[in-house]
Write an enzyme that holds these catalytic residues in place. Structure first.
Site, PDB file in Angstrom:
ATOM      1  N   THR A 150       0.747  -1.027  -0.056  1.00  0.00           N
ATOM      2  CA  THR A 150      -0.056  -0.080   0.052  1.00  0.00           C
ATOM      3  C   THR A 150       1.136   1.251   0.019  1.00  0.00           C
ATOM      4  O   THR A 150       1.901   1.252   0.654  1.00  0.00           O
ATOM      5  CB  THR A 150      -0.920   0.103   1.262  1.00  0.00           C
ATOM      6  OG1 THR A 150      -1.759  -0.904   1.234  1.00  0.00           O
ATOM      7  CG2 THR A 150      -1.675   1.302   1.669  1.00  0.00           C
ATOM      8  N   GLY A 180      -9.861  -2.263   4.330  1.00  0.00           N
ATOM      9  CA  GLY A 180      -8.605  -2.400   5.006  1.00  0.00           C
ATOM     10  C   GLY A 180      -8.487  -0.972   5.991  1.00  0.00           C
ATOM     11  O   GLY A 180      -9.476  -0.119   6.081  1.00  0.00           O
ATOM     12  N   ASP A 181      -7.360  -0.770   6.215  1.00  0.00           N
ATOM     13  CA  ASP A 181      -6.980   0.250   7.204  1.00  0.00           C
ATOM     14  C   ASP A 181      -6.736   1.670   6.496  1.00  0.00           C
ATOM     15  O   ASP A 181      -7.016   2.785   6.998  1.00  0.00           O
ATOM     16  CB  ASP A 181      -5.706   0.209   8.071  1.00  0.00           C
ATOM     17  CG  ASP A 181      -4.644  -0.130   7.350  1.00  0.00           C
ATOM     18  OD1 ASP A 181      -4.580  -1.180   6.412  1.00  0.00           O
ATOM     19  OD2 ASP A 181      -3.580   0.622   7.092  1.00  0.00           O
ATOM     20  N   THR A 201       1.233   0.577   6.470  1.00  0.00           N
ATOM     21  CA  THR A 201       0.978  -0.419   5.480  1.00  0.00           C
ATOM     22  C   THR A 201       1.366  -1.751   6.381  1.00  0.00           C
ATOM     23  O   THR A 201       2.055  -1.574   7.167  1.00  0.00           O
ATOM     24  CB  THR A 201       1.932  -0.491   4.385  1.00  0.00           C
ATOM     25  OG1 THR A 201       1.950  -1.368   3.492  1.00  0.00           O
ATOM     26  CG2 THR A 201       3.392  -0.326   4.633  1.00  0.00           C
ATOM     27  N   GLY A 204      -4.210  -4.657   7.299  1.00  0.00           N
ATOM     28  CA  GLY A 204      -5.184  -3.607   8.170  1.00  0.00           C
ATOM     29  C   GLY A 204      -6.033  -4.198   9.139  1.00  0.00           C
ATOM     30  O   GLY A 204      -6.276  -3.362  10.066  1.00  0.00           O
TER      31      GLY A 204
HETATM   32  C1  SD4 Z   1      -4.891  -3.236   3.787  1.00  0.00           C
HETATM   33  N1  SD4 Z   1      -2.842  -2.068   4.654  1.00  0.00           N
HETATM   34  O1  SD4 Z   1      -5.904  -3.066   3.080  1.00  0.00           O
HETATM   35  C2  SD4 Z   1      -3.594  -2.769   3.368  1.00  0.00           C
HETATM   36  C3  SD4 Z   1      -2.838  -3.590   2.753  1.00  0.00           C
HETATM   37  C4  SD4 Z   1      -1.202  -3.376   2.784  1.00  0.00           C
HETATM   38  O2  SD4 Z   1       0.634  -3.807   1.797  1.00  0.00           O
HETATM   39  O3  SD4 Z   1      -0.724  -2.506   3.151  1.00  0.00           O
HETATM   40  N2  SD4 Z   1      -0.526  -4.121   2.025  1.00  0.00           N
HETATM   41  O4  SD4 Z   1      -5.011  -3.886   4.643  1.00  0.00           O
END
Ligand code: SD4
Length: 318
Positions: A150, A180-181, A201, A204
């Protein structure tokens, strides 16, 4: 003083672009949006924007957010399909007085009405990854895909404005509608021009358990240097999750304060980030987490940088 910091190597071109804008006196809102769009548009990054990896139903559902640290305005979209630049839609939503966070069909309707570019975000390459993963996935649990990153950024301009923004296709093979977060204020991002900003990242579902971006800004407000704030927040959440749940997912954070000082922390091997501050060229660093939660980092070698691009652009072997 201006500065910009972002998660992962893939943010480098965006950070370079954003830094150029900040140098010319552009504001942190325009710079962070332009920087994230750069990542969204690059088809070989399979975790953000065009070319992002699909959900279980082979649809690319994207999450993105934007926060203005002067006004604390927030805009976010979640599980949005077929729009080229979710971060711009998120930023546009941040200027509304209500309805700042929109999901799925509602987000798409808003984007359409506002004239945002529609685009089929599912590439043949992403489909090939999907087919390959489908074969492997049956016996695995859902976690951030290796190389599935992310983008989260914090930006400070010469007028002292701090912004934060994120963009992601979330977890590969996630359930349709999973959020996600990254579009959740306080978890995936937070910005307060009186203090600084942070962005996350990783997994999440676990990042949200600690509202970790807000926690880092809160620690900086108490006077901690961004490095110390990131390390303390990651160490604490990692320990709490392990104690209460037996394990902790990937947690990687970046932060910058209003003086342009920055910090990073992670509980995984292999986290990288890109940073640029006034008087210093944009660069990528690789982070090493220590036993005690203290993280060290070094600038990525040319060999590492070359290899990174080669791997990203290699043909997909099904
Ligand atoms: C999520 N935090 O949707 C994101 C995914 C992510 O590297 O950061 N991937 O949970």
């Amino acid at each position: 003083m201006w500065g910009m910091i972002a998660t992962w190597r893939m943010a480098l071109e965006g950070v370079t672009k954003g830094a150029g804008m900040l140098e010319q006196g552009k504001n942190a809102g325009d710079a962070v949006e332009a920087a994230i769009r750069e990542v969204e548009d690059f088809p070989y990054y399979k975790s953000v924007g065009y070319g992002g990896l699909p959900n279980e139903e082979m649809e690319v559902e994207l999450d993105a957010a934007y926060m203005d640290g002067d006004t604390l305005s927030i805009g976010a979209v979640a599980a949005i399909k077929d729009y080229a630049n979710p971060v711009s839609i998120a930023r546009r939503l941040s200027s509304e007085s209500v309805n700042n966070v929109l999901v799925g069909e509602g987000a798409e309707k808003f984007a359409h009405k506002e004239g945002f570019e529609r685009k089929n975000m599912l590439t043949d390459r992403a489909k090939a990854f999907y087919r390959k993963r489908k074969k492997e996935v049956a016996q695995q649990e859902l976690k951030p895909y290796s190389g599935h990153d992310t983008v989260g950024m914090v930006c400070l301009d010469n007028d002292g404005k701090v912004t934060a923004a994120t963009s992601t296709s979330g977890l590969f093979m996630k359930k349709k509608g999973r959020v996600g977060d990254s579009p959740i204020a306080g978890s995936g991002f937070y910005a307060d021009s009186k203090v600084g900003g942070a962005s996350a990242t990783g997994l999440g579902e676990d990042l949200m358990k600690g509202c970790i971006s807000y926690e880092i800004v809160r620690l900086m407000k108490e006077g901690l240097h961004p490095q110390e704030a990131c390390e303390r927040a990651v160490r604490f959440l990692d320990a709490e999750l392990k104690e209460r749940r037996g394990k902790a997912g990937d947690l990687s954070l970046i932060a910058m304060n209003k003086e342009g000082q920055w910090g990073v922390a992670t509980n995984i091997e292999g986290f990288s980030f890109a940073v640029a501050v006034e008087g210093k060229k944009p660069a990528v660093y690789l982070v090493k987490p220590g036993e005690d939660g203290h993280c060290t980092f070094e600038e990525a070698s040319k060999e590492w940088m070359d290899d990174y691009m080669k791997t990203r652009m290699a043909p997909v072997e099904e």
